[in-house]
Design an enzyme around this catalytic site. Structure first.
Site, short mmCIF file in Angstrom:
data_model
loop_
_atom_site.label_atom_id
_atom_site.label_comp_id
_atom_site.label_asym_id
_atom_site.label_seq_id
_atom_site.Cartn_x
_atom_site.Cartn_y
_atom_site.Cartn_z
N LYS A 202 0.87 -1.19 0.00
CA LYS A 202 0.00 0.00 0.00
C LYS A 202 0.90 1.23 0.00
O LYS A 202 1.80 1.34 0.84
CB LYS A 202 -0.87 -0.03 1.25
CG LYS A 202 -1.61 1.28 1.55
CD LYS A 202 -2.57 1.08 2.70
CE LYS A 202 -3.16 2.39 3.17
NZ LYS A 202 -4.25 2.20 4.14
C1 5RP Z 1 -1.57 4.83 7.27
C2 5RP Z 1 -2.58 3.76 7.19
C3 5RP Z 1 -3.86 4.03 7.82
O1 5RP Z 1 -3.99 4.09 9.12
C4 5RP Z 1 -5.03 4.20 6.99
O2 5RP Z 1 -5.33 2.99 6.39
C5 5RP Z 1 -4.95 5.35 6.08
O3 5RP Z 1 -6.02 5.49 5.18
P1 5RP Z 1 -6.37 6.88 4.53
O4 5RP Z 1 -5.08 7.65 4.39
O5 5RP Z 1 -6.95 6.58 3.19
O6 5RP Z 1 -7.34 7.61 5.42
O7 5RP Z 1 -2.37 2.72 6.61
O8 5RP Z 1 -0.47 4.52 6.52
#
Ligand code: 5RP
Length: 302
Positions: A202
């Site tokens: 991710k």
């Molecule tokens: C940060 C993360 C998260 O806590 C979260 O999943 C972030 O999601 P978003 O930025 O779309 O609100 O993985 O790295």
């Protein structure tokens, strides 16, 4: 300090990596259980996913939009391909009859009260992920951060446990407050995460050179949403990411902090699975939002 080699330049972004016998990049030589879990997250029809990220509470408590997950998120479950959450929220608030695949946050430690967030540990045993029928686990990796080595080691231990159990690991490029967010950084971070065994990554979108981030990463990349943007901008970012090689999104705030989260998740899904343009998706968002407002007004009038 050893001298670093110069970063390569031949990304051949127009020549997709081959994946003989399976539809997901870098997954074709995994075992059946791994592949099956990956196929629960990444829709085999499009090869992509709309993962809804709601794990924010693991370090910042009741985040805006997540104060009452039972009220704000459970109604969105039918519209996502997978949910990214903590095991605490899964056990307490997500109905066990839900058929959606769950990817569980497996790292934690410092809270938002600390300046240095990279001091994380593995925060969940793989046995528990299996017990919870998880489709995967996710962990932060702080490349260049103060606790870089520990976070890399956390991930590799989790990958080893995941390989034993058949559970894929999503490595997350965690960007410290002072880190430069450019394609060069994300190429480095995503590639290290994939080289050290994560089954998917991710990472954040960057306007310049994102296609080189996806091309040089041998496993699927899902785009992180980041801070709340106006809906058209968020849809444009998701569109650009998938058109430049991302296998979907793992988006949180840009969905659940939207003024119309249900409409927004449907619009994101149109971009991810149907290649809707940002403008088409935004029109869908506006019309679904208007429908929802009319339905609320009708209920209030009854
Ligand atoms: C940060 C993360 C998260 O806590 C979260 O999943 C972030 O999601 P978003 O930025 O779309 O609100 O993985 O790295």
């Amino acid at each position: 300090m050893p001298e670093a080699d110069r970063e390569g330049e031949r990304y051949a972004v127009d020549q997709p990596q081959q994946t003989p016998g399976f539809y997901l990049k870098g997954s074709h030589q995994l075992d059946w259980g791994m592949k099956n879990r990956m196929a629960r997250v990444f829709d085999p029809r499009s090869g992509r996913t709309v993962m809804l990220a709601i794990d924010h509470g693991y370090f910042q408590g009741p985040t805006t939009g997540l104060e009452r997950i039972d009220l704000s998120i459970v109604p969105l479950l039918p519209s996502c391909d997978a949910l990214f959450c903590t095991r605490g929220i899964l056990r307490t608030l997500i109905p066990a009859q839900c058929q959606k695949p769950m990817v569980l946050r497996a790292s934690g430690g410092p809270s938002i009260l600390r300046d240095e967030l990279s001091d994380e540990q593995i925060a969940m045993d793989m046995d528990d992920a299996v017990r919870l029928n998880a489709a995967g686990v996710g962990i932060q990796v702080f490349i260049g951060g103060e606790h870089e080595t520990r976070s890399v080691h956390n991930m590799t231990r989790l990958v080893d446990a995941g390989l034993r159990a058949g559970v894929p690991v999503m490595g997350i490029t965690a960007v410290g407050k002072t880190m430069v967010r450019d394609a060069k950084y994300f190429r480095l971070a995503c590639r290290i995460i994939a080289e050290l065994g994560a089954q998917y990554v991710k990472t954040y979108y960057v306007d310049d050179g994102f296609e080189t981030v996806t091309a040089s990463c041998p496993v699927p990349i899902v785009m992180a949403g980041g801070k709340k943007l106006p809906e058209l901008e968020a849809l444009t970012m998701a569109y650009n990411a998938v058109q430049q090689g991302a296998s979907g999104v793992d988006m949180g705030r840009n969905i659940f902090q939207s003024e119309a989260p249900q409409a927004m998740i449907e619009a994101v899904a149109a971009v991810v699975h149907k290649n809707a343009t940002p403008r088409q998706a935004f029109e869908l968002f506006r019309s679904l939002k208007a429908d929802a407002a009319r339905a609320t007004a009708n209920v209030a009038a009854e």
